[in-house]
Motif scaffolding. Structure first.
Motif, PDB file in Angstrom:
ATOM      1  N   ALA A 108       0.823  -1.211   0.000  1.00 35.21           N
ATOM      2  CA  ALA A 108       0.000   0.000   0.000  1.00 35.21           C
ATOM      3  C   ALA A 108       0.860   1.265   0.000  1.00 35.21           C
ATOM      4  O   ALA A 108       0.451   2.304  -0.544  1.00 35.21           O
ATOM      5  CB  ALA A 108      -0.927  -0.009   1.214  1.00 35.21           C
ATOM      6  N   LYS A 109       2.042   1.199   0.593  1.00 34.88           N
ATOM      7  CA  LYS A 109       2.948   2.347   0.597  1.00 34.88           C
ATOM      8  C   LYS A 109       3.569   2.578  -0.781  1.00 34.88           C
ATOM      9  O   LYS A 109       3.839   3.711  -1.175  1.00 34.88           O
ATOM     10  CB  LYS A 109       4.065   2.145   1.611  1.00 34.88           C
ATOM     11  N   ARG A 110       3.794   1.493  -1.508  1.00 35.97           N
ATOM     12  CA  ARG A 110       4.524   1.588  -2.770  1.00 35.97           C
ATOM     13  C   ARG A 110       3.629   1.772  -4.000  1.00 35.97           C
ATOM     14  O   ARG A 110       4.103   2.203  -5.052  1.00 35.97           O
ATOM     15  CB  ARG A 110       5.386   0.334  -2.971  1.00 35.97           C
ATOM     16  N   VAL A 111       2.369   1.403  -3.874  1.00 42.76           N
ATOM     17  CA  VAL A 111       1.450   1.467  -5.019  1.00 42.76           C
ATOM     18  C   VAL A 111       0.295   2.408  -4.679  1.00 42.76           C
ATOM     19  O   VAL A 111      -0.351   2.255  -3.634  1.00 42.76           O
ATOM     20  CB  VAL A 111       0.894   0.072  -5.364  1.00 42.76           C
ATOM     21  N   ASP A 112       0.026   3.350  -5.552  1.00 41.17           N
ATOM     22  CA  ASP A 112      -1.105   4.261  -5.370  1.00 41.17           C
ATOM     23  C   ASP A 112      -2.375   3.544  -5.824  1.00 41.17           C
ATOM     24  O   ASP A 112      -2.702   3.523  -7.017  1.00 41.17           O
ATOM     25  CB  ASP A 112      -0.889   5.536  -6.179  1.00 41.17           C
ATOM     26  N   LEU A 113      -3.078   2.954  -4.886  1.00 44.10           N
ATOM     27  CA  LEU A 113      -4.265   2.178  -5.230  1.00 44.10           C
ATOM     28  C   LEU A 113      -5.424   3.061  -5.667  1.00 44.10           C
ATOM     29  O   LEU A 113      -6.380   2.580  -6.278  1.00 44.10           O
ATOM     30  CB  LEU A 113      -4.679   1.311  -4.047  1.00 44.10           C
ATOM     31  N   ASP A 114      -5.343   4.355  -5.374  1.00 45.01           N
ATOM     32  CA  ASP A 114      -6.392   5.271  -5.820  1.00 45.01           C
ATOM     33  C   ASP A 114      -6.419   5.427  -7.339  1.00 45.01           C
ATOM     34  O   ASP A 114      -7.392   5.937  -7.888  1.00 45.01           O
ATOM     35  CB  ASP A 114      -6.212   6.641  -5.169  1.00 45.01           C
ATOM     36  N   GLN A 115      -5.370   4.997  -8.009  1.00 43.98           N
ATOM     37  CA  GLN A 115      -5.337   5.088  -9.473  1.00 43.98           C
ATOM     38  C   GLN A 115      -6.256   4.061 -10.130  1.00 43.98           C
ATOM     39  O   GLN A 115      -6.560   4.167 -11.314  1.00 43.98           O
ATOM     40  CB  GLN A 115      -3.910   4.877  -9.985  1.00 43.98           C
ATOM     41  N   TYR A 116      -6.689   3.070  -9.345  1.00 50.16           N
ATOM     42  CA  TYR A 116      -7.479   1.973  -9.900  1.00 50.16           C
ATOM     43  C   TYR A 116      -8.968   2.156  -9.625  1.00 50.16           C
ATOM     44  O   TYR A 116      -9.376   2.865  -8.706  1.00 50.16           O
ATOM     45  CB  TYR A 116      -7.023   0.641  -9.308  1.00 50.16           C
ATOM     46  N   THR A 117      -9.763   1.478 -10.433  1.00 52.04           N
ATOM     47  CA  THR A 117     -11.214   1.466 -10.234  1.00 52.04           C
ATOM     48  C   THR A 117     -11.683   0.020 -10.211  1.00 52.04           C
ATOM     49  O   THR A 117     -10.921  -0.912 -10.504  1.00 52.04           O
ATOM     50  CB  THR A 117     -11.931   2.202 -11.378  1.00 52.04           C
ATOM     51  N   GLY A 118     -12.941  -0.176  -9.860  1.00 52.06           N
ATOM     52  CA  GLY A 118     -13.520  -1.518  -9.875  1.00 52.06           C
ATOM     53  C   GLY A 118     -12.780  -2.474  -8.965  1.00 52.06           C
ATOM     54  O   GLY A 118     -12.294  -2.111  -7.895  1.00 52.06           O
ATOM     55  N   GLN A 119     -12.675  -3.721  -9.416  1.00 48.44           N
ATOM     56  CA  GLN A 119     -12.065  -4.740  -8.566  1.00 48.44           C
ATOM     57  C   GLN A 119     -10.560  -4.514  -8.377  1.00 48.44           C
ATOM     58  O   GLN A 119      -9.995  -4.945  -7.363  1.00 48.44           O
ATOM     59  CB  GLN A 119     -12.306  -6.130  -9.144  1.00 48.44           C
TER      60      GLN A 119
END
Length: 257
Positions: free
Chosen positions: A188-199
């Motif tokens: 979670a620190k290394r990947v910006d999960l807000d860039q994704y949508t859906g599953q």
């Protein structure tokens, strides 16, 4: 033996009439409370991260709130570990059956799902964004090099223990959750999960499923598999079609439905 199985749910649903099972509302920090259910946003928690972690926010809550139990487990509102495969809540494991299974084993998990024509890694990458998965592999390699062989075995296996479901003795539960939340927290620190949508936005929850096998194999757990009780029936024809579409098609098919 003190046993508590949390039942992760985001909505009101038919629950087992057994005090062994504790309904826990996931993502409670983001939603209106469900009457009679335990929210996952008390004490130490990651409830607000539920859009990324799925049912694992309930598991995190249990880590810090059920430390006095001898045995802790996780079920879903529509999936349970059972004595036989069925769609009937009467077939879910009871305290006596759990105690018997744990007299010879330390961990209970659902029976593996077999993919046959593709590996765990292929199956994941056919359905999800690659970066969170690749980051997870890098984190495990860096922080848990002793799990290298187990990671390779997970990646190449054509079967998987899914759903983040288990029932474990407390010592194993703490070791497992230490590992899972350490790895996922670093992803979670290394990947910006807000860039994704859906599953794809729920990547940490899906990665947790892969980490289960890494941990089981890497820490040489003595585990036993049991059938699933699923309160909702699966359309296996549609599920099989979507699986083949993801495997052979350019645009993939839906998954996790």
């Amino acid at each position: 033996m003190n046993i508590k199985i949390i039942v992760a749910t985001h909505k009101a649903y038919a629950m087992p009439q057994n005090e062994l099972y504790l309904p826990v509302q996931v993502g409670a920090a983001l939603n209106e409370p469900i009457a009679g259910y335990t929210p996952d946003n008390t004490g130490q928690h990651i409830s607000a991260q539920n859009p990324f972690y799925n049912e694992l926010t309930a598991l995190y809550w249990a880590k810090y709130h059920l430390a006095d139990q001898d045995v802790v487990g996780l079920a879903h509102y529509r999936r349970y570990l059972g004595q036989r495969a069925s769609h009937d809540l009467r077939d879910i494991l009871n305290a006596e059956q759990i105690a018997t299974l744990l007299s010879d084993h330390d961990v209970i998990v659902p029976k593996k799902r077999h993919y046959y024509i593709e590996s765990q890694e292929q199956h994941y990458l056919n359905a999800h964004a690659a970066l969170p998965y690749e980051t997870m592999l890098a984190v495990v390699a860096e922080k848990y090099p002793q799990f290298a062989a187990a990671t390779t075995q997970m990646r190449t296996s054509k079967a998987a223990h899914l759903f983040n479901m288990s029932i474990m003795k407390q010592a194993q539960f703490q070791a497992y959750t230490d590992f899972v939340f350490d790895v996922l927290g670093e992803v979670a620190k290394r990947v910006d999960l807000d860039q994704y949508t859906g599953q794809d936005r729920r990547a940490l929850g899906f990665l947790g499923e892969r980490l289960m096998d890494v941990w089981l194999l890497g820490s040489h757990q003595n585990y036993v598999e049991v059938p699933l009780v699923q309160t909702e029936r699966t359309n296996w024809l549609d599920k099989g079609y979507q699986f083949l579409k993801r495997h052979f098609g350019k645009n993939g098919g839906k998954t996790h439905f």
